[in-house]
Design an enzyme around this catalytic site. Structure first.
Site, PDB file in Angstrom:
ATOM      1  N   HIS A  41       0.868  -1.179   0.000  1.00  0.00           N
ATOM      2  CA  HIS A  41       0.000   0.000   0.000  1.00  0.00           C
ATOM      3  C   HIS A  41       0.903   1.226   0.000  1.00  0.00           C
ATOM      4  O   HIS A  41       1.983   1.212   0.598  1.00  0.00           O
ATOM      5  CB  HIS A  41      -0.895   0.013   1.245  1.00  0.00           C
ATOM      6  CG  HIS A  41      -1.632   1.302   1.433  1.00  0.00           C
ATOM      7  ND1 HIS A  41      -2.778   1.617   0.728  1.00  0.00           N
ATOM      8  CD2 HIS A  41      -1.384   2.361   2.265  1.00  0.00           C
ATOM      9  CE1 HIS A  41      -3.215   2.797   1.109  1.00  0.00           C
ATOM     10  NE2 HIS A  41      -2.382   3.278   2.047  1.00  0.00           N
ATOM     11  N   CYS A 115      -4.649   1.854  -4.679  1.00  0.00           N
ATOM     12  CA  CYS A 115      -3.991   3.004  -4.057  1.00  0.00           C
ATOM     13  C   CYS A 115      -2.721   3.414  -4.797  1.00  0.00           C
ATOM     14  O   CYS A 115      -2.389   4.607  -4.884  1.00  0.00           O
ATOM     15  CB  CYS A 115      -3.671   2.682  -2.595  1.00  0.00           C
ATOM     16  SG  CYS A 115      -2.645   1.210  -2.399  1.00  0.00           S
TER      17      CYS A 115
END
Length: 263
Positions: A41, A115
């Site tokens: 992430h 993301c």
């Protein structure tokens, strides 16, 4: 000018300690060991203490912020300074408002809109280098594989459609040819082999052909009369003359005299 910093986390929000440990091992082997990539992430920090990223939600925007390096859902790994932006804080806030409208949470996709994709676009608008390739390599590879599979399936469907269409055209063509031949044979049976329809069609029944040939042979075996000879050869037969009649009488008289003397 302001620094643009990328914060990277190991994805450990599966809810299972075993799964989270497996992800940590994958990232350790594929990123730390061979430098290929992993499951990560990411978030971008610029102007201030917060980082900006993107995630799934049912309603509203998927763009959110939290204190830099302190996202509670993941395990922090490292940070990378990507460069400096010349944009003002006012312009950066305007970009964030635009991204919030363009990136709804319901549009989140693990392979094609996650993301890391958001951070790539954010960095592009800040005019700094994008994320290192290893950060999102696994997602990009999965997205490419899905795209190739979808394109292959589409081509198979198109090929199948073309084959079916060609088969239908061929079937209609053969059906039309069969109907024409059947109609011609039927007309020959009704009108006979010597009719104009029969001669023009070029198709006749074998039974009619045999009957026609038999008639020719039978008629050809009969002797021709004088009128037939005249019609066929264009020359009239010779007629006996008066001199021929006299010669015939003298010959007959001589034969009669000889018969009497001998007797």
């Amino acid at each position: 000018m302001a620094d643009v910093t990328l914060h990277i986390y190991d994805v450990t929000n599966s809810g299972s300690e075993k799964a989270n440990n497996t992800i940590l091992q994958i990232n350790k082997i594929f990123k730390d060991g061979i430098g290929l990539g992993g499951i990560f992430h990411s978030a971008v920090q610029v102007y201030g203490e917060d980082e900006w990223s993107f995630g799934y939600c049912e309603q509203g925007t998927g763009v959110f912020s939290c204190p830099s390096g302190q996202n509670p859902m993941y395990t922090y790994r490292e940070s990378i300074v990507l460069g400096k932006t010349n944009l003002s804080i006012f312009k950066v806030n305007q970009i964030l408002r635009e991204l919030s409208r363009e990136w709804p949470g319901s549009a989140y996709d693990l392979l094609s809109k996650n993301c890391n994709h958001f951070c790539d676009e954010f960095c592009e608008r800040l005019d700094v280098p994008k994320l290192p390739g290893w950060v999102n390599r696994f997602a990009n590879a999965g997205d490419t594989a899905m795209e190739v599979a979808e394109n292959t399936a589409l081509r198979f469907r198109q090929a199948k459609t073309e084959i079916v269409s060609a088969s239908k055209v061929a079937y209609r063509f053969l059906l039309g040819v069969t109907n024409n031949v059947t109609n011609n044979v039927t007309n020959n049976v009704r009108t006979g082999p010597d009719s104009p329809n029969s001669s023009n069609s070029g198709v006749s029944s074998p039974r009619l052909q045999a009957s026609w040939l038999k008639n020719i042979i039978t008629n050809g075996a009969k002797p021709s009369t004088s009128s037939e000879a005249e019609n066929h050869n264009g020359v009239a037969p010779l007629q006996p003359t008066r001199e021929d009649d006299k010669a015939l009488l003298r010959s007959s008289s001589s034969r009669s005299s000889s018969s009497r003397i001998d007797s």
